[in-house]
Design a protein around this motif. Structure first.
Motif, mmCIF file in Angstrom:
data_model
loop_
_atom_site.group_PDB
_atom_site.id
_atom_site.type_symbol
_atom_site.label_atom_id
_atom_site.label_comp_id
_atom_site.label_asym_id
_atom_site.label_seq_id
_atom_site.Cartn_x
_atom_site.Cartn_y
_atom_site.Cartn_z
ATOM 1 N N TYR A 151 -41.493 -100.303 -24.984
ATOM 2 C CA TYR A 151 -41.225 -101.446 -24.595
ATOM 3 C C TYR A 151 -40.780 -102.591 -25.804
ATOM 4 O O TYR A 151 -39.935 -103.140 -25.672
ATOM 5 N N ARG A 160 -43.525 -107.339 -13.461
ATOM 6 C CA ARG A 160 -44.562 -106.236 -13.462
ATOM 7 C C ARG A 160 -44.644 -105.578 -11.723
ATOM 8 O O ARG A 160 -44.409 -106.056 -10.784
ATOM 9 N N GLN A 161 -44.688 -104.209 -11.887
ATOM 10 C CA GLN A 161 -44.880 -103.598 -10.374
ATOM 11 C C GLN A 161 -46.446 -103.433 -10.043
ATOM 12 O O GLN A 161 -46.423 -103.731 -8.680
ATOM 13 N N GLN A 162 -47.227 -103.588 -11.039
ATOM 14 C CA GLN A 162 -48.335 -103.292 -10.523
ATOM 15 C C GLN A 162 -49.338 -104.488 -11.124
ATOM 16 O O GLN A 162 -48.988 -105.883 -10.979
ATOM 17 N N GLY A 195 -50.452 -105.092 -16.505
ATOM 18 C CA GLY A 195 -49.732 -103.835 -16.519
ATOM 19 C C GLY A 195 -48.489 -103.705 -17.313
ATOM 20 O O GLY A 195 -48.027 -104.716 -17.794
ATOM 21 N N TYR A 196 -48.183 -102.444 -17.760
ATOM 22 C CA TYR A 196 -46.911 -102.372 -18.167
ATOM 23 C C TYR A 196 -45.849 -102.982 -17.626
ATOM 24 O O TYR A 196 -45.883 -103.183 -16.286
ATOM 25 N N LEU A 256 -42.321 -103.777 -15.613
ATOM 26 C CA LEU A 256 -41.067 -103.320 -15.062
ATOM 27 C C LEU A 256 -39.854 -103.520 -15.847
ATOM 28 O O LEU A 256 -39.160 -102.725 -16.355
ATOM 29 N N GLU A 283 -43.405 -96.710 -12.921
ATOM 30 C CA GLU A 283 -43.346 -97.952 -12.690
ATOM 31 C C GLU A 283 -42.415 -98.634 -11.724
ATOM 32 O O GLU A 283 -42.338 -99.832 -11.176
ATOM 33 N N ARG A 299 -35.145 -100.949 -10.641
ATOM 34 C CA ARG A 299 -35.055 -101.604 -11.899
ATOM 35 C C ARG A 299 -33.619 -102.460 -11.921
ATOM 36 O O ARG A 299 -33.658 -103.425 -12.111
#
Length: 253
Positions: free
Chosen positions: A94, A157-159, A163-164, A166, A226, A232
């Motif tokens: 990232y 973010r997806q979560q 979190g990491y 998107l 993700e 995306r």
């Protein structure tokens, strides 16, 4: 001869080391280097040490776009350990802290066997920072004129909230031109002149500009837990709309 690994915050070294994704025969701690901890203005440039933590950068807030981008990386506790240089040079792809530096045409200051080198970021960063053997990043320098440019930084973010990402997008306007840099879309962060060219073509409609920019993505789109590549792309399309609206870019009189 041992192959050393340089570190300052060591967050990535510890995280990846636990799952055997990183190994070194010699670890060299750089965090004691005073040159890597500076925040100063010098001859029209803001100079930031690569050993500054993301929390220290946020608290100083001398480069608002960098602050806005870096304060969304990981969580508060981790940002107190993650360094600017560690994020830029890390193996986790990232590398969001590099986005403002790409937009601001920053200079990268490296130290190695040949002494001190200063190179434009666009010469030394191609998907990752291209360090020579034995080199490490010690400082970054950014022209002061970029610090007050209109900007926006958005992370999706997806979560969960920490979190990491998107997708993370950073943008600024310089000399009436829109610049954008993106992380999380491809397996590397990037700034694409082709995408920017499409977005700055005011002779076509905003929708056409965005579609032409999406057709100029410089690499494969990630497809992982993700988010799918199609999702995306959908998120990026909407982010580009949000960026243009927030910066009031390309609005017709």
């Amino acid at each position: 001869m041992k192959e050393p690994m340089y570190f300052s915050g060591a967050t990535e070294f510890l995280t990846l080391g636990r799952i055997n994704q990183v190994y070194t025969e010699a670890a060299i701690d750089l965090k004691g280097l005073s040159e890597g901890k500076i925040i100063q203005f010098d001859q029209g440039y803001l100079v930031l040490g690569a050993n500054l933590t993301l929390t220290e950068i946020e608290e100083a807030n001398v480069f608002p776009l960098l602050t806005s981008t870096s304060k969304e990386i990981a969580d508060h506790t981790a940002r107190g350990k993650i360094t600017l240089g560690g994020n830029i040079c890390g193996q986790i792809f990232y590398r969001e802290a590099v986005l403002p530096l790409l937009l601001a045409d920053s200079q990268m200051v490296m130290v190695g066997p040949e002494g001190i080198k200063v190179k434009p970021i666009h010469e030394i960063f191609h998907e990752r920072l291209l360090l020579q053997r034995g080199e490490y990043l010690i400082q970054v320098a950014t022209e002061s004129r970029y610090l007050d440019a209109p900007f926006i930084s958005i992370k999706r973010r997806q979560q969960w909230e920490t979190g990491y990402p998107l997708i993370t997008i950073a943008a600024l306007i310089m000399e009436n031109k829109l610049r954008v840099a993106i992380s999380g879309l491809c397996p590397f962060p990037f700034r694409s002149k082709e995408m920017e060219g499409a977005l700055n073509n005011l002779e076509v409609s905003p929708q056409e500009r965005i579609q032409n920019a999406l057709a100029s993505i410089p690499g494969p789109i990630l497809h992982d837990v993700e988010g799918s590549s199609d999702y995306r792309l959908f998120v990026l399309e909407n982010l580009l709309v949000d960026v243009c609206e927030a910066l009031k870019f390309g609005e017709r009189e």
